[in-house]
Design a protein around this motif. Structure first.
Motif, PDB file in Angstrom:
ATOM      1  N   GLN A 279     -13.813 -59.471   8.128  1.00 48.14           N
ATOM      2  CA  GLN A 279     -12.388 -59.684   8.374  1.00 48.14           C
ATOM      3  C   GLN A 279     -11.537 -59.007   7.305  1.00 48.14           C
ATOM      4  O   GLN A 279     -10.526 -58.363   7.613  1.00 48.14           O
ATOM      5  N   THR A 280     -11.941 -59.135   6.057  1.00 46.73           N
ATOM      6  CA  THR A 280     -11.185 -58.513   4.958  1.00 46.73           C
ATOM      7  C   THR A 280     -11.156 -56.999   5.105  1.00 46.73           C
ATOM      8  O   THR A 280     -10.099 -56.356   4.945  1.00 46.73           O
ATOM      9  N   ALA A 281     -12.295 -56.403   5.419  1.00 48.25           N
ATOM     10  CA  ALA A 281     -12.353 -54.942   5.579  1.00 48.25           C
ATOM     11  C   ALA A 281     -11.563 -54.493   6.800  1.00 48.25           C
ATOM     12  O   ALA A 281     -10.879 -53.451   6.764  1.00 48.25           O
ATOM     13  N   ALA A 282     -11.632 -55.246   7.884  1.00 49.47           N
ATOM     14  CA  ALA A 282     -10.869 -54.897   9.089  1.00 49.47           C
ATOM     15  C   ALA A 282      -9.376 -54.976   8.819  1.00 49.47           C
ATOM     16  O   ALA A 282      -8.599 -54.127   9.287  1.00 49.47           O
ATOM     17  N   ASN A 283      -8.961 -55.969   8.055  1.00 56.16           N
ATOM     18  CA  ASN A 283      -7.546 -56.091   7.717  1.00 56.16           C
ATOM     19  C   ASN A 283      -7.099 -54.967   6.790  1.00 56.16           C
ATOM     20  O   ASN A 283      -5.948 -54.503   6.875  1.00 56.16           O
ATOM     21  N   ARG A 284      -7.980 -54.518   5.913  1.00 51.12           N
ATOM     22  CA  ARG A 284      -7.653 -53.368   5.054  1.00 51.12           C
ATOM     23  C   ARG A 284      -7.428 -52.122   5.900  1.00 51.12           C
ATOM     24  O   ARG A 284      -6.463 -51.375   5.688  1.00 51.12           O
ATOM     25  N   TYR A 285      -8.295 -51.904   6.884  1.00 48.08           N
ATOM     26  CA  TYR A 285      -8.114 -50.757   7.779  1.00 48.08           C
ATOM     27  C   TYR A 285      -6.834 -50.905   8.584  1.00 48.08           C
ATOM     28  O   TYR A 285      -6.094 -49.917   8.774  1.00 48.08           O
ATOM     29  N   TYR A 286      -6.528 -52.114   9.013  1.00 49.60           N
ATOM     30  CA  TYR A 286      -5.300 -52.366   9.773  1.00 49.60           C
ATOM     31  C   TYR A 286      -4.071 -52.017   8.919  1.00 49.60           C
ATOM     32  O   TYR A 286      -3.101 -51.410   9.418  1.00 49.60           O
ATOM     33  N   GLU A 287      -4.108 -52.381   7.654  1.00 43.73           N
ATOM     34  CA  GLU A 287      -2.982 -52.077   6.758  1.00 43.73           C
ATOM     35  C   GLU A 287      -2.786 -50.572   6.612  1.00 43.73           C
ATOM     36  O   GLU A 287      -1.649 -50.080   6.570  1.00 43.73           O
ATOM     37  N   LEU A 288      -3.874 -49.822   6.537  1.00 45.96           N
ATOM     38  CA  LEU A 288      -3.777 -48.367   6.455  1.00 45.96           C
ATOM     39  C   LEU A 288      -3.167 -47.798   7.731  1.00 45.96           C
ATOM     40  O   LEU A 288      -2.296 -46.906   7.672  1.00 45.96           O
TER      41      LEU A 288
ATOM     42  N   ILE B 186     -12.069 -44.032   5.903  1.00 43.76           N
ATOM     43  CA  ILE B 186     -13.535 -44.036   5.953  1.00 43.76           C
ATOM     44  C   ILE B 186     -14.098 -45.149   5.080  1.00 43.76           C
ATOM     45  O   ILE B 186     -15.046 -45.845   5.471  1.00 43.76           O
ATOM     46  N   ALA B 187     -13.514 -45.362   3.914  1.00 42.26           N
ATOM     47  CA  ALA B 187     -13.998 -46.407   3.010  1.00 42.26           C
ATOM     48  C   ALA B 187     -13.844 -47.788   3.646  1.00 42.26           C
ATOM     49  O   ALA B 187     -14.759 -48.627   3.578  1.00 42.26           O
ATOM     50  N   ALA B 188     -12.698 -48.038   4.276  1.00 43.07           N
ATOM     51  CA  ALA B 188     -12.467 -49.347   4.900  1.00 43.07           C
ATOM     52  C   ALA B 188     -13.411 -49.567   6.080  1.00 43.07           C
ATOM     53  O   ALA B 188     -13.980 -50.661   6.254  1.00 43.07           O
ATOM     54  N   ILE B 189     -13.576 -48.530   6.892  1.00 42.50           N
ATOM     55  CA  ILE B 189     -14.475 -48.648   8.048  1.00 42.50           C
ATOM     56  C   ILE B 189     -15.912 -48.848   7.591  1.00 42.50           C
ATOM     57  O   ILE B 189     -16.651 -49.678   8.148  1.00 42.50           O
ATOM     58  N   THR B 190     -16.320 -48.097   6.574  1.00 42.34           N
ATOM     59  CA  THR B 190     -17.686 -48.213   6.064  1.00 42.34           C
ATOM     60  C   THR B 190     -17.952 -49.617   5.528  1.00 42.34           C
ATOM     61  O   THR B 190     -19.018 -50.200   5.775  1.00 42.34           O
ATOM     62  N   THR B 191     -16.987 -50.172   4.803  1.00 44.18           N
ATOM     63  CA  THR B 191     -17.138 -51.536   4.298  1.00 44.18           C
ATOM     64  C   THR B 191     -17.237 -52.530   5.443  1.00 44.18           C
ATOM     65  O   THR B 191     -18.045 -53.470   5.407  1.00 44.18           O
ATOM     66  N   ALA B 192     -16.430 -52.325   6.474  1.00 40.69           N
ATOM     67  CA  ALA B 192     -16.487 -53.209   7.644  1.00 40.69           C
ATOM     68  C   ALA B 192     -17.835 -53.089   8.346  1.00 40.69           C
ATOM     69  O   ALA B 192     -18.417 -54.090   8.778  1.00 40.69           O
ATOM     70  N   ARG B 193     -18.349 -51.886   8.452  1.00 41.29           N
ATOM     71  CA  ARG B 193     -19.655 -51.688   9.086  1.00 41.29           C
ATOM     72  C   ARG B 193     -20.759 -52.391   8.295  1.00 41.29           C
ATOM     73  O   ARG B 193     -21.655 -53.010   8.876  1.00 41.29           O
TER      74      ARG B 193
ATOM     75  N   ALA C 210     -15.749 -41.896  14.560  1.00 39.63           N
ATOM     76  CA  ALA C 210     -14.609 -42.356  15.333  1.00 39.63           C
ATOM     77  C   ALA C 210     -13.744 -43.242  14.457  1.00 39.63           C
ATOM     78  O   ALA C 210     -14.194 -43.740  13.410  1.00 39.63           O
ATOM     79  N   LEU C 211     -12.502 -43.433  14.873  1.00 40.86           N
ATOM     80  CA  LEU C 211     -11.621 -44.388  14.226  1.00 40.86           C
ATOM     81  C   LEU C 211     -11.395 -45.545  15.190  1.00 40.86           C
ATOM     82  O   LEU C 211     -11.045 -45.329  16.354  1.00 40.86           O
ATOM     83  N   PRO C 212     -11.568 -46.769  14.727  1.00 36.82           N
ATOM     84  CA  PRO C 212     -11.299 -47.909  15.605  1.00 36.82           C
ATOM     85  C   PRO C 212      -9.809 -48.025  15.919  1.00 36.82           C
ATOM     86  O   PRO C 212      -8.958 -47.592  15.134  1.00 36.82           O
ATOM     87  N   ASP C 213      -9.493 -48.598  17.053  1.00 35.51           N
ATOM     88  CA  ASP C 213      -8.144 -49.074  17.306  1.00 35.51           C
ATOM     89  C   ASP C 213      -7.944 -50.253  16.354  1.00 35.51           C
ATOM     90  O   ASP C 213      -8.633 -51.274  16.467  1.00 35.51           O
TER      91      ASP C 213
END
Length: 358
Positions: free
Chosen positions: A59-68, A88-95, A191-194
């Motif tokens: 959740q924290t990583a997904a929210n970081r990507y959302y903020e970007l 890429i860093a936020a997505i990688t952390t989420a993965r 890919a980049l998530p929505d």
């Protein structure tokens, strides 16, 4: 596991028990041994606690990507051009968090999916279908996004977040070409998530993980729960092998399956069986009061089934690509083994007078 499959299994069990009563059923021991099922609950709580922590990291990583994405006004082309490394860093952390969380759930799936009072969590977290694909076995929720969109019954939450993170579902992915390694080819996972879908999926997954933990703490396992979980979840090998057959692990680029492409279903099966072995260990003393030899046969059967799957997994990890036909053959063998084990467990439940939930 789908509700239709569970229903079919329960019918099969009823027929099997009827057949057993018509032949030879072991005589229950007059002085029963009380089963101590504390180990089942302790094991489950260990997994739910770990899942809450991993889901929070996701959740924290997904929210970081959302903020970007929000900072780029959800212009994913601009995000990719201007904040590529951060994205890429936020997505990688989420993965990484997702890869941690998923096996944790699989280790308790046998208990959760096999226990009627907890089974809805399995549908919504890991097994439920999308409403437009399989209404009968669809998840119970709609996914409400921060931009006002609603995705009606989009599929289970591990599937939604997986397909958003690795780009296997276009509807959950941003409309931008993202060549992560710059080789001119868009490969699996590039890919980049929505951001709205990923955030909503991760938020709800974290919420449901917490709710499952609460429900598990309030739950007191019974012998009926334990035997029901075993007879419902052990004979599901064909379903899992079919999912493996249709995934990228077998079909490669030809696969159109949107989930179960990151962690092999062969690994999932071993995790599920590990949890079921915990369950059986708690009721084995009761089975031994009826038939010690049968009690040992069941334990050996579960252990050998897991070893059978582990051997296939090792071959896969060592680079072997199985064909769909081989996957079907192996799945049939696993299912035959599981069916035999389930027959023995069902017979023991009948001999002990333990009711199986429907």
């Amino acid at each position: 596991m789908t509700r239709l499959l569970r229903f079919g299994i329960m019918i099969w069990i009823a027929l099997l028990l009827g057949a057993c009563s018509a032949t030879v059923t072991p005589t229950p021991v007059p002085t029963p041994v009380s089963a101590n099922l504390d180990g089942i609950k302790q094991y489950l709580l260990g997994q739910t606690n770990a899942l809450v922590a991993a889901a929070a990291q996701l959740q924290t990583a997904a929210n970081r990507y959302y903020e970007l994405a929000e900072a780029a006004n959800f212009d994913y082309t601009a995000l990719w051009q201007n904040r590529r490394n951060d994205a890429i860093a936020a997505i990688t952390t989420a993965r990484e968090a997702w890869i941690t969380a998923s096996p944790i759930y699989e280790k308790m799936e046998g208990i959760v999916a096999g226990t009627p009072t907890l089974a809805q969590f399995d549908v919504d977290l890991d097994a439920g279908a999308a409403g437009d694909e399989d209404p009968e076995n669809a998840v119970s929720f709609d996914l409400v996004l921060a931009d006002g969109r609603t995705l009606p019954k989009p599929g289970n939450l591990f599937g939604v977040t997986e397909s958003a993170l690795w780009g296997t579902e276009p509807a959950f992915t941003a409309p931008v070409v993202a060549d992560w390694n710059g080789n001119g080819i868009t490969e699996f996972g590039e890919a980049l998530p929505d951001a709205h879908v990923l955030k909503a999926g991760a938020d709800l997954l974290a919420q449901m993980a917490s709710e499952l933990d609460t429900a598990a703490r309030a739950w007191t396992p019974t012998e009926s729960d334990a035997f029901t979980a075993l007879v419902v979840m052990v004979p599901t090998m064909s379903e899992y092998f079919a999912s493996w057959r249709d995934s990228r692990f077998v079909l490669g680029e030809a696969s159109t399956q949107r989930d179960f492409n990151v962690i092999s279903r062969l690994a999932d099966i071993q995790d599920i069986l590990s949890g079921l072995e915990i369950v059986y260990a708690q009721v084995r003393p009761r089975v031994e009061t009826v038939d010690p030899a049968q009690a040992e046969q069941i334990a050996t059967g579960l252990r050998d089934l897991k070893a059978f799957v582990a051997d296939i997994y090792i071959q896969e990890r060592n680079g072997r690509r199985f064909t769909p036909e081989e996957a079907d053959t192996l799945g049939a063998e696993a299912q035959n083994r599981a069916t035999a084990i389930t027959g023995q467990i069902s017979q023991m439940a009948g001999a002990l007078g333990v009711p199986l939930a429907e």
